[in-house]
Design an enzyme around this catalytic site. Structure first.
Site, PDB file in Angstrom:
ATOM      1  N   TRP A   8       0.858  -1.299   0.005  1.00 27.05           N
ATOM      2  CA  TRP A   8       0.009   0.011   0.025  1.00 27.05           C
ATOM      3  C   TRP A   8       0.841   1.407   0.010  1.00 27.05           C
ATOM      4  CZ3 TRP A   8      -4.346  -0.920   4.123  1.00 27.05           C
ATOM      5  CH2 TRP A   8      -5.395  -1.764   3.539  1.00 27.05           C
ATOM      6  N   HIS A  95      12.740  -2.274  -0.451  1.00 27.21           N
ATOM      7  CA  HIS A  95      12.123  -1.942  -1.530  1.00 27.21           C
ATOM      8  C   HIS A  95      12.748  -0.834  -2.233  1.00 27.21           C
ATOM      9  CE1 HIS A  95       8.938   0.222  -3.959  1.00 27.21           C
ATOM     10  NE2 HIS A  95       8.421  -0.948  -3.629  1.00 27.21           N
ATOM     11  N   GLU A 165      11.745  -6.271  -8.832  1.00 22.30           N
ATOM     12  CA  GLU A 165      11.089  -5.121  -9.111  1.00 22.30           C
ATOM     13  C   GLU A 165      12.060  -4.197  -9.900  1.00 22.30           C
ATOM     14  OE1 GLU A 165       7.387  -4.451  -6.631  1.00 22.30           O
ATOM     15  OE2 GLU A 165       9.005  -3.431  -5.578  1.00 22.30           O
ATOM     16  N   GLY A 171       5.407   2.104 -10.466  1.00 23.16           N
ATOM     17  CA  GLY A 171       4.791   3.392 -10.298  1.00 23.16           C
ATOM     18  C   GLY A 171       4.255   4.137 -11.220  1.00 23.16           C
ATOM     19  N   SER A 213       4.002  -2.133 -11.839  1.00 22.36           N
ATOM     20  CA  SER A 213       2.963  -2.031 -12.926  1.00 22.36           C
ATOM     21  C   SER A 213       2.199  -3.288 -13.276  1.00 22.36           C
ATOM     22  CB  SER A 213       3.623  -1.259 -14.110  1.00 22.36           C
ATOM     23  OG  SER A 213       3.984  -0.148 -13.768  1.00 22.36           O
ATOM     24  N   GLY A 234       1.719  -2.659  -6.421  1.00 24.64           N
ATOM     25  CA  GLY A 234       1.564  -1.305  -5.645  1.00 24.64           C
ATOM     26  C   GLY A 234       0.481  -0.536  -5.588  1.00 24.64           C
TER      27      GLY A 234
END
Ligand code: PGA
Length: 255
Positions: A8, A95, A165, A171, A213, A234
């Site tokens: 989140w 992350h 990632e 994003g 994505s 995300g």
């Protein structure tokens, strides 16, 4: 078993909204048999969200970061012991958005190792900033992973997942989502590194996830052609409809 992990990030703004989204996600995870949903909520909400949350095999709550000591004079930090005491089972470490704030491979590795001691599954993230034509990103991800595994004992792989990632795919400013082929070549490299660290049997058991994505249209390709064991999601994890659709799709198609 496939893992669908929601990150989140620093959303939503209120506990009320967080509770509502979590409740919707729990409903969509109710009838799952082959898929596990994990929601990594903001640290400030996890205590309230964990209260009264019944343990199930298909749904769990997690956090987005953790410190590498169990207690101490560390203003603002949260320890693995604290997260474990809430009944949490997962925590994201390393992350790219935290690495961008200065977190080093060594710190990521210490965080993962300490979390795993408390039986918190560490979702350890790696990924390159850009893809260059010369393929230097391979070496970069390999050494990032190598250094991020360094503090994890070689006989302790049970509570670990790797999330690949690529930063360029994450994003709202992402260039494009990765293609399953981009992922596939990385899962091979990551698997090799895991086997080198943990040995063949244990190294093959560590799940490798893809994040960046992911949506309802591309999710399937990452799991089949990309051979990922799960997804780290995300933006879409804040949408009960979008996230629920991915969860249903994965449950239907995978055993
Ligand atoms: P995204 O984020 O799905 O919004 O691209 C993924 C992540 O950063 O974990």
């Amino acid at each position: 078993m496939k893992f669908i992990i929601g990150n989140w990030k620093m959303y939503p703004k209120t506990l009320k909204e967080a509770k509502a989204i979590l409740a919707a996600h729990r409903r969509s995870a109710r009838l799952l048999k082959r898929t596990k949903v994990v929601i990594c909520a903001p640290q400030v909400f996890v205590g309230a969200l964990a209260t009264g949350l019944r343990k199930t095999t298909t749904f769990a709550l997690g956090a987005q970061d953790v410190f590498w000591e169990d207690e101490g004079a560390r203003t603002g930090e949260t320890s693995p012991a604290m997260l474990a005491s809430l009944g949490l089972q997962y925590v994201i470490v390393g992350h790219s958005e935290r690495r961008a704030l200065g977190e080093t491979n060594k710190e990521v590795s210490q965080k993962a190792a300490q979390a795993m001691k408390h039986k918190l599954t560490a979702v350890l993230c790696v990924g390159e900033q850009v893809r260059d034509d010369a393929g230097e990103y391979f070496g970069l991800v390999r050494s990032q992973l190598h250094a991020s595994l360094a503090e994890i004992p070689k006989n302790a792989s049970a509570h670990l997942m790797i999330a690949y990632e690529p930063i360029w795919a994450i994003g709202s400013k992402a260039l494009r989502p990765a293609a399953p082929a981009d992922l596939h070549e990385m899962t091979i490299l990551i698997r090799r590194e895991l086997v080198a660290h943990f040995g063949k049997t244990a190294g093959f058991r560590v799940p490798i996830l893809y994040g960046g994505s992911v949506d309802e249209r591309n999710a399937e390709g990452f799991l089949t052609l990309g051979e990922a064991d799960g997804l780290l999601i995300g933006r879409v994890s804040l949408s009960p409809e979008g996230f629920g659709a991915i969860v249903r799709l994965v449950e239907q198609k995978h055993s």
